[in-house]
Motif scaffolding. Structure first.
Motif, short mmCIF file in Angstrom:
data_model
loop_
_atom_site.label_atom_id
_atom_site.label_comp_id
_atom_site.label_asym_id
_atom_site.label_seq_id
_atom_site.Cartn_x
_atom_site.Cartn_y
_atom_site.Cartn_z
N ARG A 125 0.83 -0.95 0.07
CA ARG A 125 0.25 0.02 -0.01
C ARG A 125 0.97 1.24 -0.19
NH1 ARG A 125 -4.60 2.31 -1.39
NH2 ARG A 125 -5.91 0.71 -0.57
N ASP A 129 0.75 3.56 -3.16
CA ASP A 129 0.42 4.93 -3.08
C ASP A 129 1.32 6.09 -3.52
OD1 ASP A 129 -2.18 4.16 -1.85
OD2 ASP A 129 -1.50 4.51 0.15
N ILE A 132 1.01 6.22 -7.25
CA ILE A 132 -0.12 6.77 -7.69
C ILE A 132 -0.09 8.12 -7.52
CG2 ILE A 132 -2.62 6.77 -7.46
CD1 ILE A 132 -2.50 3.84 -6.37
N GLU A 136 -0.52 10.93 -10.35
CA GLU A 136 -1.51 12.17 -10.51
C GLU A 136 -1.07 13.29 -10.50
OE1 GLU A 136 -5.83 13.27 -8.26
OE2 GLU A 136 -4.27 11.77 -7.20
N VAL A 215 -6.61 7.56 -12.72
CA VAL A 215 -5.98 7.49 -11.19
C VAL A 215 -6.78 6.13 -10.70
CG1 VAL A 215 -5.79 8.48 -8.84
CG2 VAL A 215 -4.98 9.71 -11.01
N ALA A 216 -8.19 6.27 -10.89
CA ALA A 216 -8.97 5.14 -10.13
C ALA A 216 -8.83 3.89 -10.81
CB ALA A 216 -10.58 5.57 -10.54
N ARG A 218 -5.80 2.62 -11.42
CA ARG A 218 -4.54 2.46 -10.54
C ARG A 218 -4.92 1.93 -9.30
NH1 ARG A 218 -2.78 4.73 -15.00
NH2 ARG A 218 -0.78 4.69 -15.72
N GLU A 219 -6.05 2.66 -8.73
CA GLU A 219 -6.20 2.32 -7.16
C GLU A 219 -7.00 0.99 -7.54
OE1 GLU A 219 -6.09 3.71 -4.55
OE2 GLU A 219 -5.69 5.64 -4.83
N CYS A 222 -4.10 -1.36 -7.13
CA CYS A 222 -3.60 -1.32 -5.71
C CYS A 222 -4.37 -2.01 -4.73
CB CYS A 222 -3.35 0.20 -5.35
SG CYS A 222 -2.51 0.33 -3.71
N ASP A 223 -5.57 -1.84 -4.79
CA ASP A 223 -6.65 -2.25 -3.87
C ASP A 223 -6.69 -3.74 -4.25
OD1 ASP A 223 -8.52 -2.60 -1.75
OD2 ASP A 223 -10.07 -1.29 -2.93
N TYR A 244 -15.77 0.52 -7.82
CA TYR A 244 -14.92 1.59 -8.47
C TYR A 244 -15.76 1.79 -9.80
CZ TYR A 244 -10.91 1.28 -5.55
OH TYR A 244 -9.94 1.39 -4.42
#
Length: 245
Positions: A125, A129, A132, A136, A215-216, A218-219, A222-223, A244
């Motif tokens: 994480r 982070d 990311i 961004e 960006v979402a 990539r989230e 990550c998640d 998402y």
């Protein structure tokens, strides 16, 4: 092709040119080379001074997203992450090596490699982070190129108006030259305000919308990988990632 952008640009043009025609004016009055040079070239120079050249060039390249935005990948990414989680559950984390070679996306490659190398959920994480946030920040800096253009253009329009009025004052003794100076004065203001509010700022906001979506995405990666690192059930991971969409 984003047809909404095409329609919006067309409506903006119709509003200005149609309004001029409805008032009985000639559309050709908007064709003032001096006003164009002052506003457009002047704005370009100000934006170049405002931003480093690589940031400026990236912002210019992003303009194509207004009409051809990057394809939305959230749905396919969720399916991909769920596939990774099933692979880890059945074959172990080292089985993800084959997916590292299949993807061309640097973020996915580095994220998978971190998981394969044994990074736990907390370290994963923290590392992702940072990537990311940096992504961004870099993308938004490029989008601000168009925001800066939207800020400078009206001021350059006023400058063009003042230059036109100076030209008028210099030729008060020659009424035949007054019309050209007045035309440049008012058309420069129209160029500045019109380009800022109908072109530059809308482009900036459309680019920022696309950046938020990227960006979402990539989230999602990550998640999902954090869920895999924690040993979550693939169904739980899938249900969480669908938030998402």
């Amino acid at each position: 092709m984003d047809r909404g952008s095409l329609i919006g640009l067309g409506l903006a043009g119709v509003a200005i040119l149609g309004g001029q025609a409805m008032e009985g004016g000639q559309i050709s009055l908007f064709l003032q080379p001096a006003a164009f040079v002052i506003v457009v070239i002047g704005t370009l120079g100000a934006v170049l001074l405002h931003h480093p050249l690589p940031v400026f060039m990236r912002g210019m390249r992003m303009a194509k997203w207004v009409f051809r935005p990057p394809e939305a990948e959230a749905g396919s990414l969720i399916r991909r992450v769920v596939q990774w989680s099933h692979t880890v559950r059945q074959e172990g984390v080292l089985a993800l090596e084959k997916y590292v070679n299949l993807t061309q996306d640097p973020f996915q490659k580095s994220s998978l490699q971190l998981l394969i190398d044994g990074a736990d959920a907390a370290k994963l994480r923290d590392t992702l982070d940072v990537q990311i946030v940096n992504f961004e920040t870099s993308e938004r800096q490029a989008a601000r190129v168009w925001e800066a253009a939207g800020g400078y253009a009206p001021t350059l329009g006023i400058l063009g108006a003042v230059i036109g009025l100076i030209h008028v004052m210099e030729n008060l003794a020659d009424p035949g030259k007054l019309g050209a100076g007045i035309a440049v004065a008012f058309v420069a203001t129209i160029y500045g305000v019109g380009l800022a509010n109908l072109v530059f700022l809308p482009i900036a906001n459309k680019i920022k919308f696309t950046i938020a979506r990227r960006v979402a995405e990539r989230e999602i990666i990550c998640d999902g990988l954090i869920g895999i690192a924690q040993g979550d059930n693939p169904r739980i991971i899938e249900a969480r990632l669908k938030g998402y969409l």
